[in-house]
Design an enzyme around this catalytic site. Structure first.
Site, PDB file in Angstrom:
ATOM      1  N   HIS B  27       0.834  -1.197   0.000  1.00  0.00           N
ATOM      2  CA  HIS B  27       0.000   0.000   0.000  1.00  0.00           C
ATOM      3  C   HIS B  27       0.870   1.248   0.000  1.00  0.00           C
ATOM      4  CE1 HIS B  27      -2.255  -3.354   1.682  1.00  0.00           C
ATOM      5  NE2 HIS B  27      -3.368  -2.764   1.295  1.00  0.00           N
ATOM      6  N   HIS B 260      -4.218   3.118  -3.414  1.00  0.00           N
ATOM      7  CA  HIS B 260      -4.362   2.564  -2.067  1.00  0.00           C
ATOM      8  C   HIS B 260      -3.588   1.255  -1.887  1.00  0.00           C
ATOM      9  CE1 HIS B 260      -6.125   1.156   1.673  1.00  0.00           C
ATOM     10  NE2 HIS B 260      -6.297  -0.005   1.068  1.00  0.00           N
ATOM     11  N   GLU B 414     -17.292  -4.848  24.630  1.00  0.00           N
ATOM     12  CA  GLU B 414     -16.436  -6.035  24.726  1.00  0.00           C
ATOM     13  C   GLU B 414     -15.268  -5.975  23.749  1.00  0.00           C
ATOM     14  OE1 GLU B 414     -19.689  -6.106  24.076  1.00  0.00           O
ATOM     15  OE2 GLU B 414     -20.614  -6.884  25.913  1.00  0.00           O
ATOM     16  N   HIS B 477     -27.901 -15.833  24.860  1.00  0.00           N
ATOM     17  CA  HIS B 477     -26.806 -15.594  25.804  1.00  0.00           C
ATOM     18  C   HIS B 477     -25.990 -16.847  26.111  1.00  0.00           C
ATOM     19  CE1 HIS B 477     -28.953 -11.883  26.243  1.00  0.00           C
ATOM     20  NE2 HIS B 477     -28.264 -11.470  27.270  1.00  0.00           N
TER      21      HIS B 477
END
Lengths: 676, 676
Positions: B27, B260, B414, B477
């Site tokens: 890149h 890119h 999380e 869950h």
């Protein structure tokens, strides 16, 4: 508003409290805080309990799914098949009223609970609606104009998946989306000020949302109603109604984490009922006028549904082709003979990357399958997920596409993309959502992926760059554990096709699926077209792709390793070890075949060696020995990596000979036979 | 600024372009756009190439890791051991210069590449610095005052993990963090306006960040320098320097996605060099004055390091205890005999949830292990991750704690939490980052977890509510695939302790680990203390926890199923099928034991049945038959679920008898013996 409104709202609160208390488990606080919004919103919700699948119903998603008692109460009041007895069975075995919303329950549009997912699903629902409307609405025939509503809380707003989706929703100018933010300032750990001091209004505005504020949503019913009306005027922006509420409103512990996740104590319930003018000795009672009120709401919905049916009949006169297509899609069927569009290859066809062969499939299908709604997380030129001349799904004002477009520019937002695909699938109309990223980054969307499987949303992940074969980008981008992870998810197909026919098979089974999502793992590098593959054989998930008489060894491989296995088998057979090769493009589909069929592929008496250029974990279910990669990859050109890590004919043959020697004289049971 | 600055900046650009071109992969665009910022920043970076581990060095994280050619160039110029030859080996097998930054390379603080991770790691580094400074700095003895810098791009800003971390960084008022946002408006799919039209400045401000803007960061060197100076004045806010750049500045295709991810074409490189005043026939050349300049930067860093050494010597005179503790921590060693603090149980001790036993461990350790830096994703009262009287890590102005506090309120974030833990671990000083959520929601952090394993950050996930034993919250869950997923990740321990001694063992091995992260799966429900467990035995990852003479069946179980296995084995033994029980708290650790030891636990001739209340996927490596849960769970009280799904002594005994009958008369090989 009237005393009746107060009474209805408090009836909702009390019934939710009773529901949680009876279960002795659950979350009373959020239902109590959001009851006013629920009452005001559901009073005008376009919903028909007699026809929960009506395509033009308003959608409702409870993103803070722990507040599900509220939703069950609302569905009960509206006349959905949730009885008082069902409320009493809240969170009990085999009840209709599990601990978080599950879409098996009629009236529940999406399974939610894991935070941040629901609001993202709602954005998917809104995208699907915008696409459906743009495609099928005609002058004087507004076939589709429903709203998507969602309730979410602080927890959802903290989750990255919601950030991703909300940013995209702002970009997409989804005026058909109205979200209620339950700004109660309490989370499990206590006041949100311990971890969450951001300015949510400003953040949503930065995404391009309209944000309204109801400062006292505990009792300001008119304010809530006005906010909804105002939100509906916002045609080019999603709206968030930030409603400042008191969690557990009416409880002795209102406004604290104490009312979040535990039932209210009996004395608290008693004082609450008394305060609200209910009989504290009674539970699960609702006065008739409240039922009557909701009966009128349901009746309005039924009437709207009937009017829509009439409209659609007239539409069918005027636009028979479109109507037929809509009817087909509503029936959940693909066009007849669609599978004939799938490309078929022979071994004379040239080697191609399987990502490229995936692009060919999409290009062949797109015209006949208007339900295909694809995209990529900013890797379009790598994933090859966009057919030539696809129109982007974009707000028309951008000049970059329009809402009838079927290619979504998701941006680098894998988790949001996964959750949005679930919402698109949940909309109905046979939407086939697919989208692309690198296989390794599907893991970013794990939370959404397992919900696809749990909810039975047949979405498709086009997961390219599926191994160290991606080469130079290195171990941060090379999947190792990924297939094991996905194969361990129940109700998920994990395809890794070996050639063009197997790519076609993967799409065939994935698109025909109505209840099972798929991940299709595809290569960056070229793969030869195999001699003995076919769509039909590969559609069984596993088959013999190369055989030798009296084979005494089986090489079982997937994807890019199948041709390596065939080359190795030829060499082994020539060297006096007759060897069969089994291609196993999808374990899930293979496992569903008859035991006899499976045993014909992997019979007793022949040791099986798996060959797959990633973790061997889990292959023990089929194979006795494993050639894999139980460590991370490296950065180098692909060929150098395959050589370094022993994925060459020479290395495979050497290991295969060891297996042959090891099992010589030993009795070998097929791993398919188990005692129970 | 001077012509020399321009020359230095363009030297960086050209060298990065040569590096990518030689590899024919990589890149170039982002390095070319960010070269000015890199030059200005690295000119004042406190870094000592002779001592890359210096604890008070400034940290630098390249969150847009694909721009790594830029980083290698900077390290080369500074005199880190990256030679021109290493640059020429960019992205080649076994080079020091892989395709994305890997922390094995000296001078690279964190392994990055997967978008959104690096900026989150930087926030972890800043947290650790703030904690280290608050704990050890004394009047006149500023032991710790380094900055953490990070470069990130549009892709990072789209990722949810970055949203989570940046929101928390704002809350935590991390004035020691300075981030450079490469606002180049290009991503792989093209202009960012196709998917990313949000107002990034406003969004970061909503989180509580200071945002500065350098409108022309291609050439406005003074503006960049001024921005850094201003950012350093922002003591109570992290600062983002939004720098508007031109991707591929100088290329014929500058400002497009074309620069890119692919090397520049030869003619483009030629015109670039000519335009910048370099010899187009030369590659990989840097003029001496540029090297000289960077030598002075490195010398300044070496001097600062030497001054710090002197400061620390004086500090050791004044504060010998603290100095000794710092020295111990810098050596990466835990206090001597720390493991004696771990609780030991006998079967007379009462049954407890293993999450509770985990809390006991943390409470016993916290005083002696100042490197413990814990937290939870808003589930503190459920995860039990906070010892009594812990001080929260909070900005003092909140009145909720201070920076010396060692309990982080992560909020419901999380993924951000996982990536921040990686940053804390990367800081050094033996930081032992741990944090809690439900086992099922560790999956939200999959992207960060695999980077913990790849980078060797020994962080600890306290993963409670580890099965259907969580009960009423239901299948959204309840983990099913989760342990299989984690066990398939290389270099990751996945503990599932069965009782108190096993919990202590899990912590013992996890905290002693210097290169391997852990997930410790813990129950919500009570578990009895086993008769034959011990810390020592469990520390081997697998051992015989119940034995019977001449056992002809083995039940192999983990966590909550071990006591069920023992009860079942007792019944089977009494019924004439002598049965052994093996507890396997961690596969990773067990696999590392000697073959003889492992074979003594799982010998030939005895069929093994696995018992674990989730996916059986992967258990084939040890067991011949499986009792598990290859489907999603349900919402009900835990006991009802265990019964429904066959996790009772009765059901286990029945299945075990089938296994005994199935293998009667058959030769049974231990699954541990493999041909290679």
């Amino acid at each position: 508003m009237s005393d009746f409104t107060t009474k209805a709202v408090n009836s909702i609160r009390v019934l939710a409290v009773d529901t949680v208390a009876k279960a002795n488990s659950g979350h009373p606080g959020a239902p109590m805080g959001m009851a006013p919004a629920a009452h005001i919103l559901f009073s005008q919700l376009k919903t028909n309990p007699a026809n929960p699948a009506w395509i033009n119903r308003d959608r409702f998603v409870l993103s803070n799914g722990h507040a599900v008692a509220l939703l069950y109460v609302m569905l009960h009041l509206l006349g959905y098949p949730i009885s008082i007895q069902d409320l009493k069975n809240f969170r009990q075995l085999d009840s209709k009223t599990p601990g978080h919303p599950e879409s098996e329950t009629p009236g529940i549009d999406v399974t939610t609970g894991p935070l941040g997912q629901g609001v993202s699903n709602a954005i998917g629902l809104a995208i699907a609606q915008a696409n459906f409307a743009a495609k099928y609405n005609k002058p004087n025939f507004t076939i589709s104009d429903n709203y998507t509503y969602t309730f979410f809380g602080d927890g959802c707003m903290m989750e990255g998946v919601a950030s991703e989706s909300c940013s995209l929703a702002g970009h997409l100018q989804l005026g058909n989306l109205i979200a209620f933010y339950d700004d109660n300032k309490i989370s499990i750990d206590g006041s949100t000020n311990i971890a969450f001091s951001e300015d949510v209004t400003k953040r949503l505005e930065s995404y391009g949302w309209e944000v309204l504020h109801v400062a006292n949503a505990d009792t300001d019913y008119q304010g809530l109603s006005d906010a909804i009306a105002k939100a509906k005027l916002s045609k080019n922006k999603p709206t968030c109604i930030k409603m400042t509420t008191t969690i557990g409103y009416g409880s002795l512990n209102q406004g604290t984490a104490g009312v979040h996740g535990s039932p209210l104590k009996p004395d608290d319930i008693a004082q609450l009922k008394e305060k609200f003018g209910f009989d504290p000795t009674q539970s699960f009672t609702v006065e008739q006028d409240v039922y009557d009120y909701y009966a009128t709401v349901a009746a309005k919905g039924a009437k709207a549904n009937a009017e829509w049916d009439n409209l659609f009949d007239a539409y069918a006169q005027e636009y028979p082709e479109e109507a037929e297509e809509i009817s087909r899609r509503l029936s959940g069927k693909l066009p007849e003979n669609w599978e004939k569009l799938l490309p078929v290859y022979t071994s004379a066809d040239k080697a191609l990357a399987s990502r490229k062969m995936s692009e060919v499939v999409l290009s062949k299908l797109e015209q006949d399958l208007p339900e295909l709604l694809g995209g990529s997380a900013d890797l379009t030129p790598s994933n090859l997920t966009r057919w030539p001349d696809a129109v982007d799904f974009q707000p028309p004002s951008t000049g970059l596409g329009d809402y009838s477009g079927r290619y979504i520019r998701y941006g680098v937002r894998e988790h949001g993309m996964g959750a949005i695909m679930n919402g698109i699938a949940a909309f109905g109309a046979n939407y086939k959502a697919y989208s692309g990223t690198f296989l390794n980054f599907v893991s970013y969307a794990s939370g959404a992926l397992r919900l696809s499987a749990l909810s039975g949303h047949p979405v498709v992940w086009v997961a390219t760059h599926d191994s160290i074969g991606l080469g130079e980008d290195g171990p941060t981008h090379q999947p190792i554990e990924t297939l094991a992870h996905f194969r361990a998810i129940p109700n998920l197909m994990v395809w890794r096709p070996a050639d063009g026919n197997e790519v076609s098979a993967a799409y065939k089974v994935s698109l025909e699926s109505t209840q099972t999502p798929s991940v299709i793992a595809l290569t960056r590098q070229n793969l030869p077209q195999l001699e003995n593959s076919s769509i039909e054989k590969a559609s069984r998930g596993g088959y013999v792709v190369y055989d030798t008489k009296d084979a005494r060894l089986i090489l079982a491989a997937t994807g890019s390793e199948v041709s390596l296995a065939i080359d190795s088998a030829k060499e082994l057979s020539a060297a006096g070890i007759p060897t069969r090769v089994v291609s196993l493009p999808d374990f899930f589909t293979f496992d569903k075949q008859s035991h006899d069929y499976k045993k014909s592929i992997l019979p007793d008496g022949i040791p099986v060696i798996s060959i797959e250029v990633m973790s061997t974990y889990g292959w023990g279910k089929y194979a006795h020995a494993h050639i894999g990669l139980d460590h991370f990859g490296a950065s180098a050109p692909a060929a150098a990596l395959f050589k370094k890590f022993g994925f060459t004919t020479e290395a495979v043959v050497e290991k295969a000979k060891k297996v042959d020697a090891f099992y010589a004289g030993k009795s070998v049971l097929s791993r398919l036979d188990t005692p129970f």
